[in-house]
Each structure stands twice: as structure tokens, then as C-alpha cells.
Design an enzyme around this catalytic site. Structure first.
Site, PDB file in Angstrom:
ATOM      1  N   ASN A 157      -0.197  -2.012  -5.886  1.00  0.00           N
ATOM      2  CA  ASN A 157      -0.970  -1.183  -5.274  1.00  0.00           C
ATOM      3  C   ASN A 157      -1.777  -0.304  -6.094  1.00  0.00           C
ATOM      4  O   ASN A 157      -2.899  -0.169  -5.764  1.00  0.00           O
ATOM      5  CB  ASN A 157      -0.507  -0.623  -4.143  1.00  0.00           C
ATOM      6  N   SER A 205       0.588  -6.813   5.601  1.00  0.00           N
ATOM      7  CA  SER A 205       0.194  -5.774   6.500  1.00  0.00           C
ATOM      8  C   SER A 205      -1.461  -6.270   6.842  1.00  0.00           C
ATOM      9  O   SER A 205      -2.114  -6.337   5.800  1.00  0.00           O
ATOM     10  CB  SER A 205       0.136  -4.544   5.977  1.00  0.00           C
ATOM     11  N   CYS A 331      -0.891   7.172  -0.869  1.00  0.00           N
ATOM     12  CA  CYS A 331       0.242   7.844  -0.720  1.00  0.00           C
ATOM     13  C   CYS A 331       0.844   8.914  -1.241  1.00  0.00           C
ATOM     14  O   CYS A 331       1.647   9.735  -1.090  1.00  0.00           O
ATOM     15  CB  CYS A 331       1.453   6.624  -0.559  1.00  0.00           C
TER      16      CYS A 331
HETATM   17  C1  PLP Z   1      -0.253  -0.130   1.909  1.00  0.00           C
HETATM   18  C2  PLP Z   1       1.125  -0.753   1.358  1.00  0.00           C
HETATM   19  C3  PLP Z   1       2.160  -0.823   2.208  1.00  0.00           C
HETATM   20  C4  PLP Z   1       2.502  -0.219   3.451  1.00  0.00           C
HETATM   21  O1  PLP Z   1       1.621  -0.866   4.439  1.00  0.00           O
HETATM   22  P1  PLP Z   1       1.343  -0.117   5.799  1.00  0.00           P
HETATM   23  O2  PLP Z   1       0.875  -1.350   6.753  1.00  0.00           O
HETATM   24  O3  PLP Z   1       0.216   0.799   5.432  1.00  0.00           O
HETATM   25  O4  PLP Z   1       2.728   0.502   6.209  1.00  0.00           O
HETATM   26  C5  PLP Z   1       3.361  -1.364   1.538  1.00  0.00           C
HETATM   27  N1  PLP Z   1       3.444  -1.893   0.388  1.00  0.00           N
HETATM   28  C6  PLP Z   1       2.290  -1.973  -0.511  1.00  0.00           C
HETATM   29  C7  PLP Z   1       2.258  -2.644  -1.808  1.00  0.00           C
HETATM   30  C8  PLP Z   1       1.014  -1.645   0.245  1.00  0.00           C
HETATM   31  O5  PLP Z   1      -0.152  -1.566  -0.542  1.00  0.00           O
END
Ligand code: PLP
Length: 389
Positions: A157, A205, A331
Site C-alpha cells: 500500500n 475491501s 494508518c
Molecule cells: C486499506 C488496506 C487494508 C485495510 O482495509 P480496510 O477495509 O480499510 O479495513 C488492509 N490492507 C491493505 C494493503 C490496505 O491497503
């Protein structure tokens, strides 16, 4: 506060705006078809039908069976369900105690592993190279008789690096060890399917692909043993108790459909815009350095350091001009520690604090990049002046 400034949004890796078609797909289930999807009356059946449709649509894209998909509250829950669920099931069956993951995972995996360590599991964190790539032979070299799970993300990310999951699956499959991948950044951006990846568990997600926040999924290969995170009704095959969130599940299905329909065109346009933006940064702003692999990379990701420019100061100045970007990951903004991902690829503490991420999306234009370049140059010049003064 009055503002005529148009926002330029370059933080799509943190979240995306809900597509209006997705909103339209959700509204009926907020308004009229509010029945419980387990009900046998019409209002419930409507909901059940919407859930089935989303499940089948997404299963088609992932090339898996519909009942291998568990809807959850998002990527974080999916990662927890995969990693905790597999770990506690393995312990129950006396299968072993050892988990392998990487130094660059999202906190949803890293902090779950830290929790499991407190619970008596043993965790190995694989290093990555300067590009952020995991070396599959490292997975093989760290496997033990008591290894129960390997968890490696599909796309990072922060720096956008794409990991060789299919190669890693070749190794874990031979040994009969479960493989989980966090595909939250990849799903909807690049082709993601189980036939190709050969993983046992995969997290995604909706809000990273123009869907609503608060809905995600875990792909769980048939016959894979995971314990649930909490207990209640028999929803989602007994693996995720609680009344189904029909509107959000309908929205997730529509968002996935839109993402997959236009994927090739969208990702090549995105890559072109990203490459142009990155080339302009590197050639027009002295003392700028790009992080991460340039080819094995998410199409919209830029991660770049500017010498002697504190990222938090730069982000504040950009935000006053209506430009949204991020340092490392959303985060970790405000955290005292610099990015664990940047440290894992060998950045110094100083360089990690001088790094920002631009993540582009489908609505960004070349005109926006022109504006951002101009503002970026001004801000960096000013910040360096102040520092030098
Ligand atoms: C955004 C993200 C998450 C968390 O997902 P949510 O739906 O916001 O809880 C987990 N892993 C990665 C790689 C992300 O980019």
C-alpha cells in the site's frame, strides 16, 4: 469556511469516493428492501437475491466458487479472519505453531501477527530487497515442520510493489502449508484471480475500488479450516456471524463489476498518467528519489522522497492548496515511528521522513498533474529556503 479551490485528490490508496452507480445500487436496500436476508418474505428475499448476485459476480472475477467468499466488514477484518482463523484452527488440530509473513505487510496483518505471538505462536518476518520484493527462496528457506501459514501481500500500500505470490504458492502448495495474501490494494486495479495466484486465503475491501467503506471479503478455499473471530448466527456458512449488510454487499458487487469491466483501459491510462507525473517530478525537482520497483508496481502509485523536505510540512502546504496526498500510509500518519515499509527497503530515518505517496485514480487528469507540479515545486523551494535560513 468558503472555498472555491477545487480539491485534487491523490490519495486513492487510502480510500476512494463511492461511484454514483455504486450509490444507486445500494439505495434500494437502505430505503425499501430493508428486510432481513434470512427472512422468507419478499423483503428478505430481495436482500438474499442481492447478496447472491454480488457473491456470484465477485466469484466469477476471482474464478472461485461463490461459497468460497465470506463477506466481512472490510480488509482489516478479512486479514484478521484469515490469519487468526487459520492459526487458531491449526492449533486446535495440533498442526503447528509457526507463521511466516513479511516486514512490509499492512498493520492489519502485522499487528495480528504480534497478537498471535503473545498467544504463543512463533512468527518469522521475511526481509525484502531494495525494491520491496520478497524473494520466494526466502519463504522456502524459512519453512519448518511446524509452519502452518504464510501471509504475503499481493501489492504493497505504500510503495506499490507487486509480490510474486504465484511463485510462493508453488512452494507452499508442495508442503501443504496455507498461503494467505492481502490483495486489498490489488483487487480492482490489476487482474486478481485464484486460478492464477493459487492462494488458499485472499483479502479484499470495497472502499479501495470506488465502493463503500465497511465491507470486504475473504476468499477461503473449500475445505480450508479457519475458526471464526466471533460467535452468533449461521451467516456466511457459519464463518462470519451477524445480519448481512445487504446495501454494502450490493455496492461491493457493483463496484467490482465496474472495476473489472474497464480494468485494462483504466489501468493503462492510469499508468501513463503516473509515469508522466513521476518523470516530471524526477526531472524538474532536484533532490527527488523514487522508491519501489518501477515495473512490478500498482498502476497509480508514486512514492517519492525530497531531500531536506519534511513530509508532514509538505503535506500541510499541499493540503492548503487543495491537494490531498499522504506520507507512507494513512494508518501511520501522526505516528511517532517512521514507515516500517521504507525502513525495510533500506531508507534512512531521515529519508523515510522526507517521503510522500501520491496514489492516482480514474478521475485524475493531466491538467491536475500540471497544477500539482507547479504547487509542488513552489512548496519544496519554500520549505528548503526556510530550512536553509
Ligand atoms: C486499506 C488496506 C487494508 C485495510 O482495509 P480496510 O477495509 O480499510 O479495513 C488492509 N490492507 C491493505 C494493503 C490496505 O491497503
Amino acid at each position: 469556511m468558503e472555498s472555491e479551490k477545487k480539491t485534487i485528490y491523490l490519495d486513492h490508496a487510502a480510500t476512494t469516493a463511492v461511484d454514483l452507480k455504486v450509490l444507486d445500487a445500494m439505495l434500494p436496500y437502505f430505503r425499501d428492501s430493508y428486510g432481513n436476508a434470512s427472512g422468507i418474505y419478499g423483503l428478505g428475499v430481495d436482500g438474499k437475491r442481492a447478496i447472491n448476485k454480488s457473491r456470484e459476480t465477485i466469484a466469477g472475477m476471482l474464478q472461485c466458487e461463490p461459497d468460497e467468499i465470506i463477506f466481512t466488514s472490510g480488509g482489516t477484518e478479512s486479514d484478521n479472519l484469515a490469519v487468526q482463523g487459520a492459526a487458531f484452527a491449526a492449533r486446535l488440530h495440533g498442526a503447528g505453531n509457526h507463521i511466516i509473513t513479511t516486514a512490509i505487510e499492512h498493520p492489519a496483518v502485522l499487528n495480528t501477527c504480534a497478537y498471535l505471538k503473545e498467544q504463543g505462536f512463533d512468527v518469522t518476518y521475511l526481509p525484502v530487497d531494495e525494491q520491496g520484493l520478497v524473494e520466494p527462496s526466502q519463504v522456502e528457506a524459512n519453512l519448518r515442520k511446524d509452519t502452518i501459514l504464510v501471509s504475503v501481500m499481493l501489492a504493497n500500500n505504500e510503495i506499490g510493489t507487486l509480490e510474486p505470490i504465484n511463485e510462493i504458492a508453488g512452494i507452499t502448495k508442495k508442503q501443504g502449508i496455507l498461503l494467505h495474501t492481502d490483495a486489498v490494494q490489488a483487487f480492482g486495479q490489476i487482474p486478481v484471480n485464484i486460478k492464477e495466484l493459487q492462494v488458499d486465503l485472499l483479502s479484499a475491501s470495497a472502499h479501495k475500488l470506488y465502493g463503500p467503506k465497511g465491507i470486504g471479503l475473504l476468499y477461503c478455499r473449500n475445505k480450508t479450516s479457519i475458526l471464526p473471530l466471533h460467535y452468533g448466527g449461521r451467516q456466511e456458512g457459519g464463518r462470519r456471524a451477524g445480519t448481512e449488510n445487504v446495501p454494502l454487499i450490493a455496492g461491493f458487487g457493483t463496484a467490482a463489476e465496474l472495476a473489472f469491466d474497464s480494468m485494462e483501459v483504466r489501468s493503462s491510462a492510469l499508468m501513463q498518467l503516473r509515469n508522466l507525473f513521476l518523470q516530471r517530478i524526477l526531472s524538474e525537482i532536484p533532490g527527488s528519489h523514487s522508491h519501489g520497483d518501477l515495473l512490478k508496481r500498482l498502476p497509480g502509485n508514486i512514492n517519492v522522497a525530497f531531500d531536506d523536505v519534511e513530509s508532514t510540512a509538505l503535506l500541510l502546504m499541499l493540503s492548503m492548496k487543495g491537494i490531498c496526498a499522504a506520507s507512507g500510509s494513512a494508518c501511520s500518519t501522526g505516528a511517532k515511528e517512521s514507515s516500517h515499509v521504507l525502513r525495510a527497503i533500506g531508507c534512512t530515518e531521515k529519508e523515510a521522513r522526507e517521503t510522500i505517496r501520491f496514489s492516482l485514480g480514474k478521475e485524475n487528469t493531466i491538467e491536475e498533474i500540471d497544477i500539482v507540479m507547479q504547487v509542488l515545486k513552489e512548496c519544496i523551494e519554500n520549505l528548503r529556503l526556510i530550512r536553509g535560513a
